[in-house]
Design a protein around this motif. Structure first.
Motif, PDB file in Angstrom:
ATOM      1  N   THR A 174      -9.304  -3.239   1.474  1.00 50.15           N
ATOM      2  CA  THR A 174      -8.814  -4.446   2.250  1.00 50.15           C
ATOM      3  C   THR A 174      -8.898  -4.247   4.307  1.00 50.15           C
ATOM      4  O   THR A 174      -8.588  -3.418   4.576  1.00 50.15           O
ATOM      5  N   TYR A 207      -6.889  -4.276   7.381  1.00 51.07           N
ATOM      6  CA  TYR A 207      -5.522  -4.244   7.744  1.00 51.07           C
ATOM      7  C   TYR A 207      -5.484  -4.302   9.127  1.00 51.07           C
ATOM      8  O   TYR A 207      -6.412  -3.339  10.419  1.00 51.07           O
ATOM      9  N   ILE A 267      -5.926   4.028   8.050  1.00 50.59           N
ATOM     10  CA  ILE A 267      -4.135   3.564   8.150  1.00 50.59           C
ATOM     11  C   ILE A 267      -3.619   4.618   9.020  1.00 50.59           C
ATOM     12  O   ILE A 267      -2.617   3.758   9.883  1.00 50.59           O
ATOM     13  N   THR A 295      -8.702  -1.558  10.015  1.00 48.79           N
ATOM     14  CA  THR A 295      -9.232  -0.858   8.790  1.00 48.79           C
ATOM     15  C   THR A 295      -9.325  -1.229   8.026  1.00 48.79           C
ATOM     16  O   THR A 295      -8.677  -2.347   7.570  1.00 48.79           O
ATOM     17  N   SER A 296     -10.161  -0.762   7.260  1.00 46.11           N
ATOM     18  CA  SER A 296     -10.638  -1.086   5.931  1.00 46.11           C
ATOM     19  C   SER A 296      -9.439   0.325   5.108  1.00 46.11           C
ATOM     20  O   SER A 296      -9.348   1.114   5.101  1.00 46.11           O
ATOM     21  N   LEU A 297      -8.590  -0.322   4.331  1.00 49.54           N
ATOM     22  CA  LEU A 297      -7.639   0.368   3.629  1.00 49.54           C
ATOM     23  C   LEU A 297      -7.541   1.491   2.205  1.00 49.54           C
ATOM     24  O   LEU A 297      -7.465   2.198   2.317  1.00 49.54           O
ATOM     25  N   THR A 298      -9.402   1.738   1.711  1.00 45.46           N
ATOM     26  CA  THR A 298     -10.120   1.882   1.015  1.00 45.46           C
ATOM     27  C   THR A 298     -11.097   3.044   1.901  1.00 45.46           C
ATOM     28  O   THR A 298     -11.722   3.457   1.343  1.00 45.46           O
ATOM     29  N   PHE A 356      -2.769   0.655  -4.576  1.00 45.36           N
ATOM     30  CA  PHE A 356      -2.656  -0.938  -4.019  1.00 45.36           C
ATOM     31  C   PHE A 356      -2.154  -1.900  -5.101  1.00 45.36           C
ATOM     32  O   PHE A 356      -2.668  -2.086  -6.295  1.00 45.36           O
ATOM     33  N   CYS A 382      -5.342   3.403  12.525  1.00 41.82           N
ATOM     34  CA  CYS A 382      -5.015   2.040  12.779  1.00 41.82           C
ATOM     35  C   CYS A 382      -3.602   1.904  13.242  1.00 41.82           C
ATOM     36  O   CYS A 382      -3.408   0.971  14.312  1.00 41.82           O
ATOM     37  N   ARG A 397       0.861   5.998  -0.264  1.00 42.97           N
ATOM     38  CA  ARG A 397      -0.035   6.801   0.185  1.00 42.97           C
ATOM     39  C   ARG A 397       0.828   8.025  -0.373  1.00 42.97           C
ATOM     40  O   ARG A 397       1.785   8.188  -0.325  1.00 42.97           O
ATOM     41  N   TYR A 417       0.708  -1.341   0.028  1.00 53.19           N
ATOM     42  CA  TYR A 417       0.145   0.219   0.274  1.00 53.19           C
ATOM     43  C   TYR A 417       1.152   1.010   0.431  1.00 53.19           C
ATOM     44  O   TYR A 417       1.837   1.291   0.950  1.00 53.19           O
ATOM     45  N   ASN A 448      -4.244   6.514  -3.731  1.00 57.62           N
ATOM     46  CA  ASN A 448      -3.666   5.717  -2.614  1.00 57.62           C
ATOM     47  C   ASN A 448      -3.584   4.105  -3.811  1.00 57.62           C
ATOM     48  O   ASN A 448      -4.489   4.879  -5.187  1.00 57.62           O
TER      49      ASN A 448
END
Length: 102
Positions: free
Chosen positions: A32, A34, A50, A65-68, A20, A53, A5, A3, A18
């Protein structure tokens, strides 16, 4: 999984915020999960981003967390591993997306 950013100082709007990897051809966003799950004696924080998190994990908290983003948290992620935690907190940003996602 990898990932990246974009630097917030980079004003090039042609670059995505972002990246991926791996990414399927034609796939715009890859939701995804994480982080680290909690056990029966630990609290779990579901956070929006992220950086939130990673900050919580570095302080010894269990976090996911959801990365998106908050609007991409999938129902199928709510399973026995997530529900095993002593308590589950949702800590999204205090903005419209965060309130809707929570």
């Amino acid at each position: 999984f990898f990932y990246i950013r974009k630097d917030p100082k980079n004003k090039n709007d042609k670059l995505p915020k972002n990246w991926f990897f791996p990414k399927k051809v034609g796939e715009e966003k890859r939701a995804t999960l994480y982080g680290e799950y909690a056990n029966e004696s630990e609290d779990l924080v579901i956070c929006e981003g992220i950086m939130d998190c990673l900050s919580l994990l570095s302080l010894g908290y269990k976090a996911l967390t959801s990365l998106t983003g908050c609007m991409t948290f999938r129902d199928e992620w709510i399973d026995g591993r997530l529900l095993k935690a002593k308590r589950v907190f949702v800590a999204y940003d205090n903005d419209e997306a965060g309130r809707n996602g929570a």
